[in-house]
Each structure stands twice: as structure tokens, then as C-alpha cells.
Scaffold this motif. Structure first.
Motif, mmCIF file in Angstrom:
data_model
loop_
_atom_site.group_PDB
_atom_site.id
_atom_site.type_symbol
_atom_site.label_atom_id
_atom_site.label_comp_id
_atom_site.label_asym_id
_atom_site.label_seq_id
_atom_site.Cartn_x
_atom_site.Cartn_y
_atom_site.Cartn_z
ATOM 1 N N UNK A 180 -6.455 -12.506 26.760
ATOM 2 C CA UNK A 180 -7.460 -12.949 27.487
ATOM 3 C C UNK A 180 -7.656 -12.002 28.869
ATOM 4 N N UNK A 181 -6.642 -11.354 29.341
ATOM 5 C CA UNK A 181 -6.469 -10.604 30.713
ATOM 6 C C UNK A 181 -7.289 -9.432 30.525
ATOM 7 N N UNK A 182 -7.064 -8.542 29.366
ATOM 8 C CA UNK A 182 -7.672 -7.336 29.347
ATOM 9 C C UNK A 182 -8.241 -7.250 27.936
ATOM 10 N N UNK A 183 -8.350 -8.183 27.006
ATOM 11 C CA UNK A 183 -8.914 -8.065 25.658
ATOM 12 C C UNK A 183 -8.330 -6.781 24.792
ATOM 13 N N UNK A 184 -6.999 -6.724 25.282
ATOM 14 C CA UNK A 184 -6.413 -5.631 24.385
ATOM 15 C C UNK A 184 -5.643 -6.587 23.157
ATOM 16 N N UNK A 185 -5.195 -5.759 22.028
ATOM 17 C CA UNK A 185 -4.832 -6.491 20.997
ATOM 18 C C UNK A 185 -3.345 -6.970 21.373
ATOM 19 N N UNK A 186 -2.870 -8.136 21.126
ATOM 20 C CA UNK A 186 -1.838 -8.970 21.141
ATOM 21 C C UNK A 186 -1.091 -8.849 20.042
ATOM 22 N N UNK A 187 -1.546 -9.012 18.842
ATOM 23 C CA UNK A 187 -1.286 -8.932 17.445
ATOM 24 C C UNK A 187 -2.355 -8.775 16.451
ATOM 25 N N UNK A 188 -1.868 -7.935 15.455
ATOM 26 C CA UNK A 188 -2.834 -7.677 14.323
ATOM 27 C C UNK A 188 -2.144 -7.761 13.084
ATOM 28 N N UNK A 189 -3.116 -8.318 11.961
ATOM 29 C CA UNK A 189 -2.338 -8.099 10.806
ATOM 30 C C UNK A 189 -3.198 -7.523 9.671
ATOM 31 N N UNK A 190 -2.538 -7.068 8.502
ATOM 32 C CA UNK A 190 -3.367 -6.490 7.394
ATOM 33 C C UNK A 190 -2.497 -7.000 6.186
ATOM 34 N N UNK A 191 -3.118 -7.505 5.177
ATOM 35 C CA UNK A 191 -2.367 -8.164 4.070
ATOM 36 C C UNK A 191 -3.181 -7.717 3.110
ATOM 37 N N UNK A 192 -2.497 -7.037 1.845
ATOM 38 C CA UNK A 192 -3.238 -6.672 0.666
ATOM 39 C C UNK A 192 -2.407 -7.839 -0.744
ATOM 40 N N UNK A 193 -2.917 -8.787 -0.959
ATOM 41 C CA UNK A 193 -2.340 -10.022 -1.557
ATOM 42 C C UNK A 193 -2.019 -9.120 -3.038
ATOM 43 N N UNK A 194 -3.073 -8.770 -3.626
ATOM 44 C CA UNK A 194 -2.716 -8.036 -4.957
ATOM 45 C C UNK A 194 -1.684 -7.063 -4.928
ATOM 46 N N UNK A 195 -1.283 -6.321 -3.849
ATOM 47 C CA UNK A 195 -0.241 -5.428 -3.884
ATOM 48 C C UNK A 195 0.929 -5.961 -3.292
ATOM 49 N N UNK A 196 1.177 -7.285 -2.908
ATOM 50 C CA UNK A 196 2.273 -7.881 -2.285
ATOM 51 C C UNK A 196 2.523 -7.140 -0.991
#
Length: 259
Positions: A180-196
Motif C-alpha cells: 500500500x505504500x508505493x504499490x510495488x509488488x510484495x508477492x507474485x505467483x504464477x502456476x501451471x496446474x497441467x504441468x505441475x
């Protein structure tokens, strides 16, 4: 020639380690207050208004890497020209990497070997398809995908803005947490369930000479039954100097075949 596991891990980390650091002028970023009235569109707009503005950067970064069976720790020097090239060198130039939007290239003086090819290897290490822009964004604290290309639902969790696509892609799922301070990314996730496959990146930030930069980046990449973790701690840097990016694969080196 097949690369030994230790050297492969070392080169993988070198090829992914492209960023900045804190120094004596660094100030930690204090936690900000959430604004419940903000729309997802406004939060995304603020994120891009607060992007790190630079032409070049140079510095050092401390790396700790683990694949669950072995671990390594070392420091590297780096030079970067935004959107164009990333140059990395281990001590004494024993391993060097030169990464552009077109390809990934590195060589290893210890074994007289080199690699010069596409992003398939980095994609395998990170557990998801990547290109230059994604790697650059991952490391400088930007959303790995362009948030302006989709519509997002917003919620609040653990003092962060949580952005989730209103309609997830078929091939992969994404999730973003913004400070909320600077709108920078705190955490990001990418998943591909079909590829585990699952990729998670967590960030802390600091203010240096009026620029908000990543202080640490913790990366966890899971693919099938393997887990790679990479911890980056930034030690020193300079912005917008005139830099050279010398790189030439030595003659007589053997080309690496990466499985």
C-alpha cells in the motif's frame, strides 16, 4: 557435453541474478495504510506510475541457492541496460553471462564450456515460460505480466492489495499482492496446474537516493518433484552511468547441451 549439476546450478543462478542493492544511503520502507476505496484499475495505474526509472544500473548481489539437495552462496557483479541487455560476472570472470531479448549466453572458464541459445533453460529452472521482459520485471519488482492487459478483482489480505484476474487463463493462473505504500509488488505467483509448475516471488524494498528499489528477492520454483529456491540480497549499485558490456565466448570452448 552434459553440464555437471553444481555448475548447472551456478550458471542458472548467475543467469537469473540481475539487480540492485542497498548501501549506506538506504532507508527501509515503512508500512503504509490501505485505502479501501481504491479500485483495481487505480491500484494498477499507481503501480506503473511508481515503476523504477533508470537507463543503466551496476552493482553487486549476494546469492544463496538451493535445489533441496545442495546449496551454494556467492556474490556477482552485474551491469544492466534497461530492456536491452543484462551482463553478469562471477569473481575473476570465471563465469560470465550475457542476456538479451533474443537469447541467453554464458561461458565457464573452469570447464572451457559455453551455452548460447534461447530461454528454454531459464524457463525450466523457473518452472514457467519466460522471456527477457518477464525476467527483468521479476527482478526489479514489477508485475511479471502487464496488469493493464486484463481486468482484476481486488481484495485485501495481510495488509496488502490482492489482485486476481476476473477470468484466469487456461494454461496458467496468476496472483499479485501489492504494497500500500508505493504499490510495488510484495508477492507474485504464477502456476501451471497441467504441468505441475509453481513460481512464487516475494520482495522487500528500500529507498536509495529517492528511488524505491528491491532490497531482497526470494524466489521459489516448484516443478513436479523438484524445488529450487533463490535468495537475492543487494549490496551496492549506481544508476545511469555509461557502461560497457564486454562479452566474447573464448575460442576452443565446447558447446553445452542442456537437458
Amino acid at each position: 557435453m552434459i553440464l555437471s549439476p553444481n555448475i548447472k546450478n551456478c550458471i542458472a543462478v548467475l543467469s537469473l541474478t540481475i539487480l540492485f542493492a542497498s548501501c549506506k544511503s538506504t532507508k527501509s520502507i515503512a508500512a503504509g495504510e490501505l485505502d479501501n476505496s481504491l479500485s483495481a484499475k487505480k491500484i494498477i495505474q499507481n503501480h506503473y506510475q511508481n515503476e523504477l526509472d533508470f537507463e543503466t544500473l551496476s552493482g553487486k548481489v549476494k546469492i544463496d541457492y538451493s535445489d533441496g539437495e545442495s546449496s551454494q552462496g556467492f556474490s556477482v557483479s552485474l551491469r544492466m541496460k534497461k530492456d536491452e541487455v543484462i551482463w553478469i560476472s562471477a569473481p575473476l570472470g570465471m563465469v560470465k553471462a550475457h542476456i538479451t531479448p533474443e537469447k541467453v549466453s554464458f561461458y565457464n572458464r573452469l570447464q572451457n564450456e559455453y551455452f548460447d541459445g534461447d530461454y528454454a533453460y531459464l524457463s525450466n529452472i523457473l518452472g514457467t515460460e519466460v522471456d527477457f521482459q518477464i525476467v527483468q520485471n521479476l527482478l526489479i519488482g514489477n508485475a511479471v505480466l502487464d496488469l493493464r492487459d486484463d481486468k482484476y478483482a481486488i481484495s485485501i489480505a495481510d495488509g496488502k492489495y490482492n489482485l486476481k484476474p476476473r477470468k484466469q487463463q487456461e494454461l496458467y493462473k496468476i496472483l499479485f499482492f501489492l504494497e500500500p505504500t508505493n504499490f510495488k509488488i510484495s508477492q507474485q505467483q504464477i502456476s501451471q496446474p497441467s504441468e505441475n509448475r509453481f513460481l512464487k516471488m516475494e520482495y522487500s524494498y528500500a529507498e536509495v537516493t529517492n528511488k524505491v528499489v528491491p532490497n531482497t528477492v526470494d524466489i521459489e520454483a516448484i516443478s513436479d518433484d523438484s524445488t529450487n529456491t533463490i535468495e537475492l540480497e543487494y549490496k551496492g549499485f549506481e544508476f545511469d552511468r555509461k557502461l560497457n558490456f564486454p562479452y566474447k565466448i573464448p575460442k576452443g570452448y565446447k558447446q553445452i547441451v542442456l537437458n
